[in-house]
Motif scaffolding. Structure first.
Motif, short mmCIF file in Angstrom:
data_model
loop_
_atom_site.label_atom_id
_atom_site.label_comp_id
_atom_site.label_asym_id
_atom_site.label_seq_id
_atom_site.Cartn_x
_atom_site.Cartn_y
_atom_site.Cartn_z
N ALA A 1 10.95 4.25 7.26
CA ALA A 1 10.85 3.36 6.11
C ALA A 1 10.82 1.89 6.56
O ALA A 1 10.04 1.09 6.03
CB ALA A 1 12.01 3.59 5.15
N VAL A 2 11.62 1.55 7.54
CA VAL A 2 11.63 0.18 8.06
C VAL A 2 10.28 -0.16 8.69
O VAL A 2 9.73 -1.24 8.47
CB VAL A 2 12.79 -0.02 9.06
N ALA A 3 9.74 0.77 9.45
CA ALA A 3 8.43 0.54 10.08
C ALA A 3 7.34 0.35 9.02
O ALA A 3 6.49 -0.54 9.15
CB ALA A 3 8.08 1.69 11.01
N GLU A 4 7.38 1.18 7.98
CA GLU A 4 6.38 1.04 6.91
C GLU A 4 6.57 -0.26 6.15
O GLU A 4 5.60 -0.90 5.74
CB GLU A 4 6.45 2.24 5.96
N ALA A 5 7.82 -0.68 5.95
CA ALA A 5 8.08 -1.94 5.26
C ALA A 5 7.55 -3.12 6.08
O ALA A 5 6.94 -4.04 5.53
CB ALA A 5 9.57 -2.10 4.99
N ARG A 6 7.78 -3.07 7.38
CA ARG A 6 7.26 -4.14 8.25
C ARG A 6 5.73 -4.17 8.23
O ARG A 6 5.12 -5.24 8.20
CB ARG A 6 7.77 -3.95 9.67
N ALA B 1 -6.02 -3.18 2.72
CA ALA B 1 -4.98 -2.84 3.71
C ALA B 1 -3.59 -2.95 3.10
O ALA B 1 -2.71 -2.13 3.41
CB ALA B 1 -5.10 -3.77 4.93
N VAL B 2 -3.38 -3.91 2.22
CA VAL B 2 -2.09 -4.05 1.54
C VAL B 2 -1.84 -2.82 0.66
O VAL B 2 -0.74 -2.27 0.63
CB VAL B 2 -2.04 -5.34 0.70
N LYS B 3 -2.86 -2.40 -0.07
CA LYS B 3 -2.70 -1.23 -0.94
C LYS B 3 -2.36 0.02 -0.14
O LYS B 3 -1.50 0.81 -0.53
CB LYS B 3 -3.96 -1.00 -1.76
N ARG B 4 -3.05 0.21 0.98
CA ARG B 4 -2.76 1.39 1.82
C ARG B 4 -1.34 1.34 2.36
O ARG B 4 -0.61 2.34 2.34
CB ARG B 4 -3.76 1.48 2.96
N LEU C 1 4.41 3.06 2.29
CA LEU C 1 5.81 2.69 2.09
C LEU C 1 6.40 3.48 0.92
O LEU C 1 7.53 3.97 1.00
CB LEU C 1 5.93 1.19 1.84
N THR C 2 5.63 3.62 -0.14
CA THR C 2 6.08 4.39 -1.30
C THR C 2 6.39 5.83 -0.92
O THR C 2 7.35 6.42 -1.42
CB THR C 2 5.02 4.34 -2.41
N LYS C 3 5.61 6.40 -0.02
CA LYS C 3 5.85 7.78 0.42
C LYS C 3 7.08 7.88 1.31
O LYS C 3 7.75 8.91 1.33
CB LYS C 3 4.63 8.29 1.18
N ALA C 4 7.41 6.83 2.05
CA ALA C 4 8.54 6.85 2.97
C ALA C 4 9.88 6.67 2.26
O ALA C 4 10.90 7.20 2.69
CB ALA C 4 8.38 5.79 4.05
#
Length: 61
Positions: free
Chosen positions: A9-14, A42-45, A50-53
């Motif tokens: 989750a932290v990696a996806e948030a970054r 790219a922001v949407k992806r 992040l939503t999935k994590a």
């Protein structure tokens, strides 16, 4: 909460924040209030990833 889920989750948030900063700094038409182009995509992806994590953090195991 598993450590690996939190790290993911932290990696996806970054990743999301990095893409968002790039989109905000991209050269766009100042008269058009919306972001567009490859930066916005790219922001949407990154947002979807992040939503999935995040639900993994909320699950009780």
């Amino acid at each position: 909460m598993r450590r690996s889920d939190l790290e993911e989750a932290v990696a996806e948030a970054r990743r999301f924040l990095d893409r968002a900063e790039r989109a905000l700094s991209a050269d766009h038409d100042p008269d058009y209030p919306y972001l567009y182009g490859p930066e916005a995509a790219a922001v949407k992806r990154a947002s979807m990833d992040l939503t999935k994590a995040l639900p993994k953090l909320r699950r009780t195991r």
